[in-house]
Design a protein around this motif. Structure first.
Motif, PDB file in Angstrom:
ATOM      1  N   VAL A 125       0.845  -1.200   0.000  1.00  0.00           N
ATOM      2  CA  VAL A 125       0.000   0.000   0.000  1.00  0.00           C
ATOM      3  C   VAL A 125       0.875   1.244   0.000  1.00  0.00           C
ATOM      4  N   ARG A 126       1.922   1.239   0.832  1.00  0.00           N
ATOM      5  CA  ARG A 126       2.822   2.391   0.904  1.00  0.00           C
ATOM      6  C   ARG A 126       3.492   2.643  -0.441  1.00  0.00           C
ATOM      7  N   ARG A 127       3.986   1.568  -1.071  1.00  0.00           N
ATOM      8  CA  ARG A 127       4.652   1.724  -2.369  1.00  0.00           C
ATOM      9  C   ARG A 127       3.670   2.166  -3.457  1.00  0.00           C
ATOM     10  N   ALA A 128       2.439   1.677  -3.395  1.00  0.00           N
ATOM     11  CA  ALA A 128       1.420   2.089  -4.368  1.00  0.00           C
ATOM     12  C   ALA A 128       1.098   3.567  -4.213  1.00  0.00           C
ATOM     13  N   ARG A 129       0.997   4.017  -2.978  1.00  0.00           N
ATOM     14  CA  ARG A 129       0.737   5.444  -2.738  1.00  0.00           C
ATOM     15  C   ARG A 129       1.864   6.305  -3.293  1.00  0.00           C
ATOM     16  N   LEU A 130       3.095   5.879  -3.090  1.00  0.00           N
ATOM     17  CA  LEU A 130       4.239   6.626  -3.613  1.00  0.00           C
ATOM     18  C   LEU A 130       4.224   6.663  -5.137  1.00  0.00           C
ATOM     19  N   ALA A 131       3.882   5.539  -5.759  1.00  0.00           N
ATOM     20  CA  ALA A 131       3.826   5.483  -7.218  1.00  0.00           C
ATOM     21  C   ALA A 131       2.735   6.395  -7.762  1.00  0.00           C
ATOM     22  N   VAL A 132       1.587   6.404  -7.092  1.00  0.00           N
ATOM     23  CA  VAL A 132       0.488   7.279  -7.522  1.00  0.00           C
ATOM     24  C   VAL A 132       0.906   8.736  -7.368  1.00  0.00           C
ATOM     25  N   ALA A 133       1.511   9.067  -6.240  1.00  0.00           N
ATOM     26  CA  ALA A 133       1.941  10.448  -6.003  1.00  0.00           C
ATOM     27  C   ALA A 133       2.976  10.892  -7.032  1.00  0.00           C
ATOM     28  N   ALA A 134       3.863   9.992  -7.411  1.00  0.00           N
ATOM     29  CA  ALA A 134       4.890  10.335  -8.395  1.00  0.00           C
ATOM     30  C   ALA A 134       4.299  10.585  -9.781  1.00  0.00           C
ATOM     31  N   GLY A 135       3.200   9.911 -10.102  1.00  0.00           N
ATOM     32  CA  GLY A 135       2.603  10.058 -11.425  1.00  0.00           C
ATOM     33  C   GLY A 135       1.476  11.065 -11.512  1.00  0.00           C
ATOM     34  N   ALA A 136       1.032  11.576 -10.371  1.00  0.00           N
ATOM     35  CA  ALA A 136      -0.085  12.521 -10.360  1.00  0.00           C
ATOM     36  C   ALA A 136       0.360  13.895 -10.852  1.00  0.00           C
ATOM     37  N   THR A 137      -0.572  14.611 -11.468  1.00  0.00           N
ATOM     38  CA  THR A 137      -0.245  15.939 -11.987  1.00  0.00           C
ATOM     39  C   THR A 137      -0.309  17.019 -10.915  1.00  0.00           C
ATOM     40  N   ASP A 138      -1.171  16.820  -9.909  1.00  0.00           N
ATOM     41  CA  ASP A 138      -1.269  17.772  -8.799  1.00  0.00           C
ATOM     42  C   ASP A 138      -1.902  17.069  -7.598  1.00  0.00           C
ATOM     43  N   ALA A 139      -2.097  17.802  -6.513  1.00  0.00           N
ATOM     44  CA  ALA A 139      -2.619  17.204  -5.277  1.00  0.00           C
ATOM     45  C   ALA A 139      -4.035  16.643  -5.463  1.00  0.00           C
ATOM     46  N   GLN A 140      -4.871  17.361  -6.209  1.00  0.00           N
ATOM     47  CA  GLN A 140      -6.240  16.897  -6.430  1.00  0.00           C
ATOM     48  C   GLN A 140      -6.245  15.611  -7.255  1.00  0.00           C
ATOM     49  N   ASP A 141      -5.422  15.559  -8.280  1.00  0.00           N
ATOM     50  CA  ASP A 141      -5.311  14.359  -9.101  1.00  0.00           C
ATOM     51  C   ASP A 141      -4.835  13.187  -8.248  1.00  0.00           C
ATOM     52  N   CYS A 142      -3.857  13.425  -7.393  1.00  0.00           N
ATOM     53  CA  CYS A 142      -3.335  12.388  -6.504  1.00  0.00           C
ATOM     54  C   CYS A 142      -4.433  11.869  -5.578  1.00  0.00           C
ATOM     55  N   ALA A 143      -5.179  12.771  -4.963  1.00  0.00           N
ATOM     56  CA  ALA A 143      -6.252  12.384  -4.042  1.00  0.00           C
ATOM     57  C   ALA A 143      -7.318  11.555  -4.751  1.00  0.00           C
ATOM     58  N   GLN A 144      -7.689  11.954  -5.965  1.00  0.00           N
ATOM     59  CA  GLN A 144      -8.703  11.211  -6.721  1.00  0.00           C
ATOM     60  C   GLN A 144      -8.212   9.818  -7.082  1.00  0.00           C
ATOM     61  N   LEU A 145      -6.968   9.719  -7.539  1.00  0.00           N
ATOM     62  CA  LEU A 145      -6.413   8.422  -7.909  1.00  0.00           C
ATOM     63  C   LEU A 145      -6.306   7.496  -6.699  1.00  0.00           C
ATOM     64  N   LEU A 146      -5.828   8.019  -5.575  1.00  0.00           N
ATOM     65  CA  LEU A 146      -5.717   7.206  -4.369  1.00  0.00           C
ATOM     66  C   LEU A 146      -7.087   6.687  -3.941  1.00  0.00           C
ATOM     67  N   ASP A 147      -8.105   7.537  -4.016  1.00  0.00           N
ATOM     68  CA  ASP A 147      -9.458   7.133  -3.636  1.00  0.00           C
ATOM     69  C   ASP A 147      -9.991   6.064  -4.589  1.00  0.00           C
ATOM     70  N   MET A 148      -9.798   6.257  -5.892  1.00  0.00           N
ATOM     71  CA  MET A 148     -10.293   5.291  -6.880  1.00  0.00           C
ATOM     72  C   MET A 148      -9.628   3.932  -6.719  1.00  0.00           C
ATOM     73  N   LEU A 149      -8.380   3.927  -6.298  1.00  0.00           N
ATOM     74  CA  LEU A 149      -7.641   2.674  -6.156  1.00  0.00           C
ATOM     75  C   LEU A 149      -7.813   2.020  -4.794  1.00  0.00           C
ATOM     76  N   GLY A 150      -8.580   2.663  -3.915  1.00  0.00           N
ATOM     77  CA  GLY A 150      -8.820   2.091  -2.595  1.00  0.00           C
ATOM     78  C   GLY A 150      -7.644   2.240  -1.661  1.00  0.00           C
ATOM     79  N   LEU A 151      -6.849   3.279  -1.869  1.00  0.00           N
ATOM     80  CA  LEU A 151      -5.649   3.493  -1.068  1.00  0.00           C
ATOM     81  C   LEU A 151      -5.823   4.568  -0.012  1.00  0.00           C
TER      82      LEU A 151
END
Length: 78
Positions: A40-66
């Protein structure tokens, strides 16, 4: 190119699927491997690294169940 075909065929055999078709669906929760806290920690880091901004990161984390729910459990780990 043949290397990727061989890998795909191996993975399909490993998952119990037919190399000529679609992999079979898992029968239930007993077959599903558990997601570790480290995954889960590594997935969160990967999502954060690929997100365009904080809102995009939050949406992706929520969609992925993280994102932990009210009880502090990540949906991906249920």
């Amino acid at each position: 190119m043949s290397g990727s075909v061989e890998v795909r065929q191996f993975l399909l055999r490993y998952e119990g699927g037919d190399p000529a078709g679609v992999p079979t669906q898992r029968s239930g929760q007993a077959d599903a491997p558990r997601v570790s806290d480290d995954q889960v920690r590594r997935a969160r880091l990967a999502v954060a690294a690929g997100a365009t901004d904080a809102q995009d990161c939050a949406q992706l984390l929520d969609m992925l169940g993280l994102v932990p729910d009210e009880e502090g459990v990540n949906p991906v780990q249920r």
